[in-house]
Design a protein around this motif. Structure first.
Motif, PDB file in Angstrom:
ATOM      1  N   SER A 251     -15.068  -6.292  14.068  1.00  0.00           N
ATOM      2  CA  SER A 251     -15.111  -5.690  12.737  1.00  0.00           C
ATOM      3  C   SER A 251     -14.502  -6.664  11.738  1.00  0.00           C
ATOM      4  N   VAL A 252     -14.542  -6.263  10.472  1.00  0.00           N
ATOM      5  CA  VAL A 252     -13.772  -6.964   9.444  1.00  0.00           C
ATOM      6  C   VAL A 252     -12.586  -6.073   9.100  1.00  0.00           C
ATOM      7  N   TYR A 253     -11.403  -6.653   9.151  1.00  0.00           N
ATOM      8  CA  TYR A 253     -10.175  -5.899   8.941  1.00  0.00           C
ATOM      9  C   TYR A 253      -9.568  -6.277   7.590  1.00  0.00           C
ATOM     10  N   PHE A 254      -9.240  -5.256   6.811  1.00  0.00           N
ATOM     11  CA  PHE A 254      -8.615  -5.464   5.498  1.00  0.00           C
ATOM     12  C   PHE A 254      -7.234  -4.827   5.481  1.00  0.00           C
ATOM     13  N   CYS A 255      -6.295  -5.603   5.005  1.00  0.00           N
ATOM     14  CA  CYS A 255      -4.954  -5.105   4.732  1.00  0.00           C
ATOM     15  C   CYS A 255      -4.866  -4.833   3.242  1.00  0.00           C
ATOM     16  N   ALA A 256      -4.085  -3.838   2.850  1.00  0.00           N
ATOM     17  CA  ALA A 256      -3.896  -3.532   1.432  1.00  0.00           C
ATOM     18  C   ALA A 256      -2.456  -3.094   1.208  1.00  0.00           C
ATOM     19  N   SER A 257      -2.008  -3.259  -0.022  1.00  0.00           N
ATOM     20  CA  SER A 257      -0.680  -2.770  -0.378  1.00  0.00           C
ATOM     21  C   SER A 257      -0.756  -2.083  -1.731  1.00  0.00           C
ATOM     22  N   SER A 258       0.234  -1.240  -1.996  1.00  0.00           N
ATOM     23  CA  SER A 258       0.225  -0.494  -3.255  1.00  0.00           C
ATOM     24  C   SER A 258       1.592   0.102  -3.515  1.00  0.00           C
ATOM     25  N   GLU A 259       1.813   0.393  -4.766  1.00  0.00           N
ATOM     26  CA  GLU A 259       2.895   1.289  -5.136  1.00  0.00           C
ATOM     27  C   GLU A 259       2.274   2.618  -5.559  1.00  0.00           C
ATOM     28  N   LEU A 260       3.079   3.667  -5.547  1.00  0.00           N
ATOM     29  CA  LEU A 260       2.596   4.988  -5.926  1.00  0.00           C
ATOM     30  C   LEU A 260       2.007   4.938  -7.333  1.00  0.00           C
ATOM     31  N   HIS A 261       0.865   5.576  -7.516  1.00  0.00           N
ATOM     32  CA  HIS A 261       0.154   5.683  -8.796  1.00  0.00           C
ATOM     33  C   HIS A 261      -0.633   4.427  -9.162  1.00  0.00           C
ATOM     34  N   ASP A 262      -0.545   3.387  -8.344  1.00  0.00           N
ATOM     35  CA  ASP A 262      -1.298   2.168  -8.620  1.00  0.00           C
ATOM     36  C   ASP A 262      -2.533   2.080  -7.737  1.00  0.00           C
ATOM     37  N   GLY A 263      -3.478   1.223  -8.155  1.00  0.00           N
ATOM     38  CA  GLY A 263      -4.585   0.901  -7.270  1.00  0.00           C
ATOM     39  C   GLY A 263      -4.106   0.039  -6.117  1.00  0.00           C
ATOM     40  N   TYR A 264      -4.893   0.027  -5.052  1.00  0.00           N
ATOM     41  CA  TYR A 264      -4.572  -0.831  -3.923  1.00  0.00           C
ATOM     42  C   TYR A 264      -4.937  -2.285  -4.274  1.00  0.00           C
ATOM     43  N   THR A 265      -4.171  -3.206  -3.700  1.00  0.00           N
ATOM     44  CA  THR A 265      -4.553  -4.617  -3.734  1.00  0.00           C
ATOM     45  C   THR A 265      -4.886  -5.017  -2.306  1.00  0.00           C
ATOM     46  N   PHE A 266      -6.079  -5.551  -2.134  1.00  0.00           N
ATOM     47  CA  PHE A 266      -6.562  -5.874  -0.792  1.00  0.00           C
ATOM     48  C   PHE A 266      -6.396  -7.363  -0.489  1.00  0.00           C
ATOM     49  N   GLY A 267      -6.149  -7.674   0.789  1.00  0.00           N
ATOM     50  CA  GLY A 267      -6.215  -9.047   1.250  1.00  0.00           C
ATOM     51  C   GLY A 267      -7.658  -9.490   1.376  1.00  0.00           C
ATOM     52  N   SER A 268      -7.833 -10.746   1.782  1.00  0.00           N
ATOM     53  CA  SER A 268      -9.166 -11.339   1.847  1.00  0.00           C
ATOM     54  C   SER A 268      -9.947 -10.937   3.089  1.00  0.00           C
ATOM     55  N   GLY A 269      -9.277 -10.274   4.021  1.00  0.00           N
ATOM     56  CA  GLY A 269      -9.976  -9.794   5.210  1.00  0.00           C
ATOM     57  C   GLY A 269      -9.872 -10.758   6.381  1.00  0.00           C
ATOM     58  N   THR A 270      -9.953 -10.204   7.582  1.00  0.00           N
ATOM     59  CA  THR A 270     -10.027 -10.985   8.822  1.00  0.00           C
ATOM     60  C   THR A 270     -11.272 -10.537   9.561  1.00  0.00           C
ATOM     61  N   ARG A 271     -12.142 -11.497   9.834  1.00  0.00           N
ATOM     62  CA  ARG A 271     -13.350 -11.173  10.604  1.00  0.00           C
ATOM     63  C   ARG A 271     -13.047 -11.417  12.072  1.00  0.00           C
TER      64      ARG A 271
ATOM     65  N   TRP B 190       4.953  -8.577  -3.261  1.00  0.00           N
ATOM     66  CA  TRP B 190       5.400  -7.729  -4.370  1.00  0.00           C
ATOM     67  C   TRP B 190       6.466  -6.714  -3.981  1.00  0.00           C
ATOM     68  N   SER B 191       6.769  -6.613  -2.698  1.00  0.00           N
ATOM     69  CA  SER B 191       7.655  -5.546  -2.199  1.00  0.00           C
ATOM     70  C   SER B 191       7.067  -4.158  -2.435  1.00  0.00           C
ATOM     71  N   HIS B 192       5.733  -4.062  -2.372  1.00  0.00           N
ATOM     72  CA  HIS B 192       5.098  -2.753  -2.453  1.00  0.00           C
ATOM     73  C   HIS B 192       5.572  -1.871  -1.316  1.00  0.00           C
ATOM     74  N   SER B 193       5.745  -0.591  -1.604  1.00  0.00           N
ATOM     75  CA  SER B 193       6.188   0.341  -0.565  1.00  0.00           C
ATOM     76  C   SER B 193       5.089   0.587   0.462  1.00  0.00           C
ATOM     77  N   TYR B 194       3.870   0.789  -0.016  1.00  0.00           N
ATOM     78  CA  TYR B 194       2.782   1.230   0.859  1.00  0.00           C
ATOM     79  C   TYR B 194       1.961   0.046   1.347  1.00  0.00           C
ATOM     80  N   MET B 195       1.639   0.079   2.625  1.00  0.00           N
ATOM     81  CA  MET B 195       0.713  -0.910   3.190  1.00  0.00           C
ATOM     82  C   MET B 195      -0.247  -0.193   4.128  1.00  0.00           C
ATOM     83  N   PHE B 196      -1.452  -0.750   4.224  1.00  0.00           N
ATOM     84  CA  PHE B 196      -2.543  -0.080   4.930  1.00  0.00           C
ATOM     85  C   PHE B 196      -3.388  -1.112   5.688  1.00  0.00           C
TER      86      PHE B 196
END
Lengths: 113, 111
Positions: free
Chosen positions: B87-107, B27-33
């Motif tokens: 651990s289980v690792y989750f990546c997420a992305s977002s634009e400002l003012h939006d909810g985060y969208t999470f990936g499916s996770g890596t165990r 999506w070209s989201h600015s924020y990633m986590f």
């Protein structure tokens, strides 16, 4: 470290019951409060993004309220269904934090048919 | 397909090895986590990025390295894996003012 507290930790209800959970967060330097729904073996999904004191949001049978002055938010589920079984997470964004969410540990809801 | 994808879904590695977890969003989201999920701790932020070439530490960054040379990718590297990084690792992305969208996770399991 920010404290985002959720209660109860877990909850069992019968199908058709209405229920609610609480999220408390720091009342100073508020930016936003998010609610997520997290089903087992899936990823968290955003339910609500709340930014204004007094905000009320609704999606189907689920609604949420926000009180930024006293630092709490409630999530309500009306007429719970088994498919509502999930962990409900709230998460807080502090002002100036570059849109970073600090998550509570969640409330695990089990709806028995 | 539009979305956020993590790879691999599962990984077993040995103590001391370097491991890279991949995250790609369309999506070209600015924020990633990057978050890790551990029993009793919930989701804790490891690193985040507000834009390409801008990254910063989260709550539990020790032992991890990130980069963001392109907006759509945000790989997480464990430089020398330890058992405590299982651990289980989750990546997420977002634009400002939006909810985060999470990936499916890596165990990830470190043995």
């Amino acid at each position: 470290i920010l404290n985002v507290e959720q209660s109860p930790q877990s909850l069992h209800v019968q199908e058709g019951d209405s229920t609610n959970f609480t999220c408390s967060f720091p009342s100073s330097n508020f930016y936003a409060l998010h609610w997520y729904r997290w089903e087992t073996a899936k990823s968290p999904e955003a339910l609500f993004v709340m930014t204004l004191n007094g905000d009320e949001k609704k999606k189907g049978r689920i609604s949420a309220t926000l009180n930024t002055k006293e630092g709490y938010s409630y999530l309500y589920i009306k007429g719970s269904q088994p498919e509502d079984s999930a962990t409900y997470l709230c998460a807080f964004i502090r002002g100036g934090s570059n849109y970073k969410l600090t998550f509570g540990k969640g409330t695990l809801l089990t709806v028995n048919p | 397909d539009a979305g956020i994808t993590q790879s691999p879904r599962y990984k077993i590695t040995e103590t001391g090895r370097q491991v890279t977890l991949m995250c790609h969003q369309t999506w070209s989201h600015s924020y990633m986590f990057w978050y890790r999920q551990d029993l009793g701790h919930g989701l804790r932020l490891i690193y985040y990025s507000a834009a390409a070439d801008i990254t910063d530490k989260g709550e539990v960054p020790d032992g991890y390295v990130v980069s963001r040379s392109k907006t759509e990718n945000f790989p997480l590297t464990l430089e020398s894996a330890t058992r405590s990084q299982t651990s289980v690792y989750f990546c997420a992305s977002s634009e400002l003012h939006d909810g985060y969208t999470f990936g499916s996770g890596t165990r990830l399991t470190v043995v």
